[in-house]
Design an enzyme around this catalytic site. Structure first.
Site: not given
Length: 792
Positions: A498, A418
């Site tokens: 995720e 991220e």
């Protein structure tokens, strides 16, 4: 200085070790015991003559944050750290260096220190290491004084806490090792074993050994490498010669062929051992052992992941490194227990988010057959690491790859999670990613390199060259784009890095995903090689708000107790028949966490006295059986076909009546599985159950002792919780206690906690001498319960 009574056994042991070096060319010795610690900043603490007599005795691994009180938001506490504290700590250890070690090379190897660690030896600085998640080592030979006591001091600065987006811990929270070698030896992490061609009939094994000469003159050496199969039998041997220049390293390649190799696989994780022997002048200068596995891995953008030629869908979980009340100071046995329990539930893969794990965790994955995505960094220059990234990323990446590249469990390197650079339109972010990939591939060309992107509905990472910089892209919460991205980027290898474990894709689609769990979207697409739920295990930090201390939406709580929702994954991941009861109860006293990650609150008991009116309750049956039959107080409520219900979950609505609630699962009309819930009465006893009753005398081994509040018939009582006190006597010590409730005050290292839903967990540790270890549990109004463990 240390009292003589404490120092004497250390002196005796190390003097003996010096004598043993005459026959053993390498000493690799634990350096975990007999440290002193203070959470203050005294001047001159690095000096050999500093008086540390009032400091606390500690054993490594050590996480001082777990010993401190919580700070509420009003007191300045941070939810990202689980409202726990950092600080500035000092560690000191006095040890003897035998005169026999003169002429040897001596190093200290730290598996991890969180963070900004400065190491001193006899008052002089050996080195500084800022990153809290990677291993490092220092040659301290020239800082030592053989034949006398020496002092190592470590300054650990976590005053900038919090420094990760989750609980990081503080201190020397992984093992430390003392290495004593000949000046000519195998370099740190200096063996590299690959299996470039593997079949059931034959395997090619390539070994590259990096030798190091710390002596003043050139050295002519012979290098013998032996391959030992899982039974310990030598199956291949090769010898090579090399001349090492002083102060230099040299990599020596060797190749082997194995007939009918024992393959490392998920269900049969066979491990070979490479035994490396270095000789010079007719004597053995070094001997070094490296476990490895013979296996073939392959990724395909259309068909996913292949292990030994077989298509494997990764059924994975993301986990952080903390382990309940142990914090980040995790003994080896706790790593092994976590991996074993995940494997038993049906997991076959773990993503280490978002940092390299302890090496003992990877050892457990190797032994038990668990695939691993090894991850280096979280936010690159946008996290706390930003001030160190430019100068240290290459060294930290090398520490991960060189240390971990012989682990057969590791199948992918992940270099970032991220990272905001994914949205950079200047090209700088893509260039940084290409540099990280190139460095990984230079150190280990056998594995692919991945990056994980965060949701970005502008899709900038596909327009600025960022995702194109690697072959493998992990998608965090981006299920709506799988099919379109696969069509647009057919060469991209995709996995769900995720995943919302239950609903997926945001609130606007919750209703859709109640009807269809996101797992099925991954299972039905061959081109997605893996599914990694966020998160598999509850963890400290990233709190959803005080008094929650952590993230509570995993399928295991922080004690590694399975939650009822874990049964869904058992049903869809495992082949053996599964049938499991759960009761939906929105009034349960559970920390809900964040809505998009949370399954409806489920109970695995049948104690609902508030529903005695009676009131309707919803019962879920997680199953992979063809049909299931529900029984209330032994009266059948009918048979239902699993295929008629979504999510491998058959549902009933029925009036609550105390007694028994049972279910049977049938295949072909034959009962193959069952489950039973029973209304518990008043608590009359504490029941203790240990996962292991015999422990090793290594000062590190653990037993996890379950504490259960039970009624007269032995049924766990879930609705009469009370404080429990633990006392440990004999050949070991109390380590920690927890109850699985992240909203409780439960993470501190104290021997008294209330049960939660009728259960708690105590962790006890063996000492370094044999005997018995007595564990006693007490609670007001109940008789004491006792458990005897043996340490030998």
């Amino acid at each position: 200085m240390r009292h003589k009574s404490t120092l004497f056994p250390i002196l005796a042991f190390l003097l003996l070790a010096g004598t043993c070096l005459a026959s053993e060319p390498r000493l690799h010795q634990t350096f975990d015991f007999d440290w002193k610690f203070t959470l203050t900043a005294p001047a001159g603490a690095e000096a050999p003559g500093f008086d540390d007599g009032a400091w606390t005795d500690v054993q490594l691994p050590h996480d001082w944050s777990m010993t401190l009180p919580y700070l509420s938001p009003q007191e300045g506490g941070s939810g990202s750290m689980g409202f726990m504290q950092g600080g500035l700590g000092w560690y000191r250890k006095t040890f003897a260096v035998p005169a026999a070690w003169r002429g040897r090379r001596i190093s200290l190897e730290f598996d991890g220190v969180y963070h900004r660690a400065t190491v001193f030896v006899n008052g002089r600085e050996a080195g500084f290491h800022p990153y809290g998640y990677t291993a490092f080592a220092y040659d301290i030979t020239d800082l030592l004084e053989p034949g006398r006591e020496n002092v190592v001091a470590v300054r650990v600065d976590h005053t900038d806490c919090p420094t990760s987006r989750w609980y990081s811990g503080s201190g020397i929270n992984r093992h430390v090792w003392l290495n004593v070698t000949d000046p000519v030896h195998v370099a740190l992490w200096g063996t590299y074993v690959t299996t470039p061609a593997v079949s059931a009939e034959r395997a090619a094994v390539r070994v590259e050994t990096t030798l190091q000469n710390d002596g003043p003159r050139a050295a002519a050496v012979s290098l013998t490498s032996e391959l030992r199969d899982p039974s310990g039998r030598t199956v291949a041997r090769a010898t090579a010669s090399a001349t090492l220049e002083p102060g230099a390293q040299s990599a020596v390649p060797q190749e082997f062929a194995l007939a009918a190799p024992a393959l490392w696989d998920l269900d049969s994780p066979q491990l070979y051992t490479l035994v490396t022997t270095v000789r010079r002048g007719g004597r053995v200068a070094d001997r070094y052992e490296t476990p490895f596995g013979v296996r073939d891995i392959r990724f395909d953008p259309d068909k996913g992941f292949f292990l030994n030629g077989r298509s494997v869908k990764m059924k994975g979980g993301d986990i952080h490194q903390d382990a309940g009340s142990l914090g980040t100071a995790i003994p080896d046995r706790a790593h092994e227990r976590r991996v074993a329990l995940m494997k038993e539930t049906g997991f076959n893969a773990i993503r280490c988010s978002h940092n390299p794990p302890a090496r003992e965790f990877l050892d457990a994955c190797d032994r038990l057959g668990m695939l691993v995505i090894d991850e280096s960094f979280d936010k690159w220059k946008y996290g706390y690491y930003k001030q160190w990234f430019d100068d240290w990323w290459k060294a930290d990446l090398a520490a991960m790859v060189l240390r971990d590249r012989n682990h057969p469990s590791v199948v992918l390197w992940s270099v970032g999670n991220e990272t905001p650079e994914q949205g950079d339109m200047s090209g700088e972010g893509a260039a940084r990613l290409r540099a990280l990939r190139a460095e990984c591939e230079r150190l280990d060309p056998t594995r692919k390199v991945a990056v994980t992107t965060a949701p970005d509905y502008k899709r900038t990472f596909d327009r600025n060259g960022f995702n194109a910089a690697v072959e493998v892209v992990g998608y965090n919460y981006q299920e709506p784009f799988f099919d379109s991205d696969h069509a647009q980027f057919p060469d991209r290898i995709i996995y769900g890095s995720e995943v919302f474990p239950y609903y997926s894709a945001g609130r606007e689609r919750i209703r859709e995903y109640i009807e269809r769990n996101p797992w099925y979207d991954y299972a039905s697409r061959d081109f997605i090689f893996g599914y990694f739920m966020w998160a598999a295990i509850d963890y400290w930090g990233e709190s959803s708000g005080w008094p929650s201390k952590g993230w509570p939406t995993g399928v295991y709580d922080v004690c590694m107790h399975e939650k009822p929702s874990a049964a869904f994954f058992r049903a869809v991941w495992k082949e053996e028949p599964v049938v499991k009861l759960a009761v939906e109860d929105p009034s349960l006293p559970l920390d809900r966490g964040k809505d998009m990650w949370t399954w409806p609150l489920l109970a695995s008991h049948w104690n609902f006295p508030r529903y005695d009116n009676p009131q309707m309750v919803q019962v879920d049956v997680f199953t992979n059986c063809e049909t299931v039959e529900l029984f209330l107080n032994e009266v059948s409520l009918g048979v239902r076909r699993t295929a008629d219900w979504p999510n491998n979950t058959v549902k009933w609505h029925l009036p609550y009546k105390p007694g028994t609630l049972g279910v049977k699962g049938y295949n072909g009309g034959v009962e193959v599985a069952s489950d039973l819930l029973k209304t518990a009465g008043e608590p009359v006893a504490l029941r203790l159950r240990a996962d292991r009753t015999a422990l090793a005398t290594d000062g590190q081994d653990l037993s996890h002792v379950e504490v259960e509040l039970v009624d007269a018939e032995g049924t766990v009582v879930p609705d009469a919780d009370r404080p429990v006190r633990i006392r440990v006597e004999g050949a070991g010590r109390f380590l920690c206690m927890d109850n699985g409730d992240t909203a409780d005050g439960g993470a501190q290292l104290r021997p008294d906690k209330p049960t939660f839903l009728g259960r708690a967990l105590a962790v006890v540790q063996a000492g370094r001498s044999g005997g018995t270890l007595r564990v006693t549990a007490s609670a007001d109004g109940l008789p004491d319960s006792e458990l005897i463990l043996t340490v030998n």
